[in-house]
Design a protein around this motif. Structure first.
Motif, mmCIF file in Angstrom:
data_model
loop_
_atom_site.group_PDB
_atom_site.id
_atom_site.type_symbol
_atom_site.label_atom_id
_atom_site.label_comp_id
_atom_site.label_asym_id
_atom_site.label_seq_id
_atom_site.Cartn_x
_atom_site.Cartn_y
_atom_site.Cartn_z
ATOM 1 N N ILE A 1 13.366 -18.478 56.395
ATOM 2 C CA ILE A 1 12.691 -19.752 56.659
ATOM 3 C C ILE A 1 11.182 -19.563 56.615
ATOM 4 O O ILE A 1 10.456 -20.357 55.994
ATOM 5 N N GLY A 2 10.681 -18.517 57.268
ATOM 6 C CA GLY A 2 9.241 -18.272 57.304
ATOM 7 C C GLY A 2 8.642 -18.010 55.938
ATOM 8 O O GLY A 2 7.602 -18.574 55.578
ATOM 9 N N SER A 3 9.284 -17.154 55.159
ATOM 10 C CA SER A 3 8.736 -16.812 53.848
ATOM 11 C C SER A 3 8.861 -17.964 52.853
ATOM 12 O O SER A 3 7.988 -18.158 52.001
ATOM 13 N N THR A 4 9.916 -18.757 52.957
ATOM 14 C CA THR A 4 10.138 -19.841 52.004
ATOM 15 C C THR A 4 9.212 -21.019 52.256
ATOM 16 O O THR A 4 8.664 -21.606 51.315
ATOM 17 N N ARG B 1 12.684 -25.810 62.631
ATOM 18 C CA ARG B 1 12.235 -24.415 62.674
ATOM 19 C C ARG B 1 11.214 -24.133 61.586
ATOM 20 O O ARG B 1 10.239 -23.396 61.803
ATOM 21 N N ALA B 2 11.407 -24.737 60.426
ATOM 22 C CA ALA B 2 10.456 -24.551 59.332
ATOM 23 C C ALA B 2 9.086 -25.121 59.697
ATOM 24 O O ALA B 2 8.052 -24.506 59.410
ATOM 25 N N ALA B 3 9.086 -26.297 60.330
ATOM 26 C CA ALA B 3 7.822 -26.909 60.747
ATOM 27 C C ALA B 3 7.096 -26.028 61.754
ATOM 28 O O ALA B 3 5.870 -25.856 61.672
ATOM 29 N N LYS B 4 7.840 -25.451 62.691
ATOM 30 C CA LYS B 4 7.235 -24.572 63.683
ATOM 31 C C LYS B 4 6.656 -23.306 63.031
ATOM 32 O O LYS B 4 5.550 -22.869 63.368
ATOM 33 N N ARG B 5 7.395 -22.728 62.089
ATOM 34 C CA ARG B 5 6.911 -21.534 61.391
ATOM 35 C C ARG B 5 5.656 -21.847 60.579
ATOM 36 O O ARG B 5 4.720 -21.049 60.510
ATOM 37 N N TRP B 6 5.641 -23.002 59.951
ATOM 38 C CA TRP B 6 4.496 -23.398 59.133
ATOM 39 C C TRP B 6 3.251 -23.597 59.992
ATOM 40 O O TRP B 6 2.158 -23.137 59.648
ATOM 41 N N ARG B 7 3.414 -24.259 61.133
ATOM 42 C CA ARG B 7 2.271 -24.465 62.034
ATOM 43 C C ARG B 7 1.789 -23.144 62.623
ATOM 44 O O ARG B 7 0.579 -22.920 62.775
ATOM 45 N N SER B 8 2.721 -22.264 62.952
ATOM 46 C CA SER B 8 2.344 -20.957 63.502
ATOM 47 C C SER B 8 1.569 -20.133 62.474
ATOM 48 O O SER B 8 0.623 -19.416 62.820
ATOM 49 N N PHE B 9 1.974 -20.228 61.219
ATOM 50 C CA PHE B 9 1.278 -19.518 60.146
ATOM 51 C C PHE B 9 -0.159 -20.004 60.017
ATOM 52 O O PHE B 9 -1.104 -19.211 59.907
ATOM 53 N N LYS B 10 -0.349 -21.320 60.064
ATOM 54 C CA LYS B 10 -1.703 -21.877 59.979
ATOM 55 C C LYS B 10 -2.540 -21.491 61.201
ATOM 56 O O LYS B 10 -3.734 -21.183 61.074
ATOM 57 N N SER B 11 -1.916 -21.479 62.365
ATOM 58 C CA SER B 11 -2.636 -21.082 63.583
ATOM 59 C C SER B 11 -3.057 -19.616 63.516
ATOM 60 O O SER B 11 -4.164 -19.258 63.942
#
Length: 362
Positions: free
Chosen positions: A36-39, A83-93
């Protein structure tokens, strides 16, 4: 993830298991999280201001990749997208803190920021420059300050690895001989997430909560305290009510209505029914399409067999014709008319039929 790549090359989908609350469990839980995180990093650019701004086509592309890799039901789409939305926001943070503001703290006069190493295939130079500019605006700095102040109010920082509460739950289930998640008090999960490897609470705040948990657990066993919905042992021990939309000490993706089986409001019931109805119709359409494909496949196989039978028949007829001296018309013996062949015993012969009648006597 070489094992997943191998299964993809063999056309095999990775099996996924869920618990009673719809949380992913089992050995493939971490694999799904990594995927999920990498995709989502490849499907959603960091230049979008929020998850709502990410185009629907990008989100559907992400879902199709996940669905093609894992054997996952369509009903799980909402949780996977969350979960994808959370991973995406965490990556930007992470990019904002490490690559921009940590650099600014070390050198306040810096004007440009280098792109992080290892992300050249995910982030273009144009996207990175646009992202850095967006993080230096006054509006963004105000939002960042609000979140920082909110984060400081969190007195209970967990000390869990990547597995989070689900890994803590698995370890507790091993000790409790495989009890279901609903059979384990969430206060025990909270303690597991705020303790060190020796099982000791970390920090004075966690130690105080641990004493409160012990106190209310004892009262409950003595019949002097009875949990009522969200007012259970953990809520009383923490001294603060549950926030809307989430449940503490149980992990991501679990809603209050799921955990405490509380009835939904009439408005929300309509939305839930509408969502489930759409999902059901979608599933029916998929099943109908699959059946039509199966019927078409069977028809194609039947046509193929018929063509083969016709070809064999023509070959056989060609062989029979060649057996009569190569003539295109086989000579058929003349056996006479069928009527000529049938002469019943009571029928007069042809001669008697045509003999003239004798004249009457004088």
């Amino acid at each position: 993830m070489p094992d997943i790549a191998k299964m993809q090359s063999e056309g095999v989908k990775v099996p996924i298991k869920f618990n009673e609350y719809g949380q992913v469990i089992g050995t493939m839980r971490s694999k799904l999280g990594s995927m999920i995180g990498s995709t989502i990093k490849r499907c959603a650019s960091i230049t979008y201001a929020s998850w709502d701004k990410v185009p629907k086509s990008n989100k559907e592309k992400f879902w199709e990749i996940i669905k093609a890799t894992f054997d996952i039901d369509h009903k799980s789409k909402r949780k996977i997208m969350s979960r994808a939305a959370k991973r995406w926001r965490s990556f930007k943070s992470h990019l904002t803190k490490v690559c921009i503001y940590d650099v600014l703290d070390a050198n306040p006069t810096i004007k440009t920021f280098n792109m992080p190493r290892g992300y050249s295939q995910l982030i273009t130079k144009t996207e990175w420059d646009e992202f850095c500019v967006s993080r230096m605006t006054d509006d963004w700095k105000k939002i960042r300050k609000i979140h920082q102040d909110r984060r400081k109010k969190n007195k209970h920082n967990h000390h869990m690895s990547r597995g989070g509460y689900l890994l803590a739950l698995e370890r507790l289930q091993q000790k409790k001989f495989g009890l279901e998640v609903s059979e384990i008090d969430r206060s025990q999960l909270w303690l597991a997430g705020h303790s060190n490897k020796k099982g000791e609470p970390v920090g004075t705040e966690a130690t105080s909560v641990a004493r409160n948990i012990e106190h209310y657990t004892k009262l409950m066993s003595e019949g002097k305290f009875e949990p009522d919905g969200s007012k259970d042992v953990l809520t009383m021990a923490l001294g603060t009510p549950e926030s809307r939309g989430r449940v503490r000490g149980i992990g991501l993706g679990v809603t209050p209505s799921q955990f405490w089986k509380t009835p939904l409001s009439s408005k929300k019931k309509g939305k839930e029914f509408e969502a489930s109805s759409v999902e059901a119709r979608f599933a029916m359409m998929e099943e109908k399409y699959r059946q039509q494909e199966e019927i078409m496949k069977q028809q194609q196989e039947m046509i193929k067999r018929q063509k083969e039978m016709m070809r064999q028949f023509m070959e056989q007829m060609k062989g029979q014709h060649s057996g009569f001296g190569g003539s295109s018309h086989a000579s058929v013996p003349n056996y006479g008319s069928p009527i000529d062949q049938v002469t019943p015993s009571h029928q007069a012969s042809p001669k008697s039929q045509h003999q003239p009648l004798a004249p009457p006597p004088p």
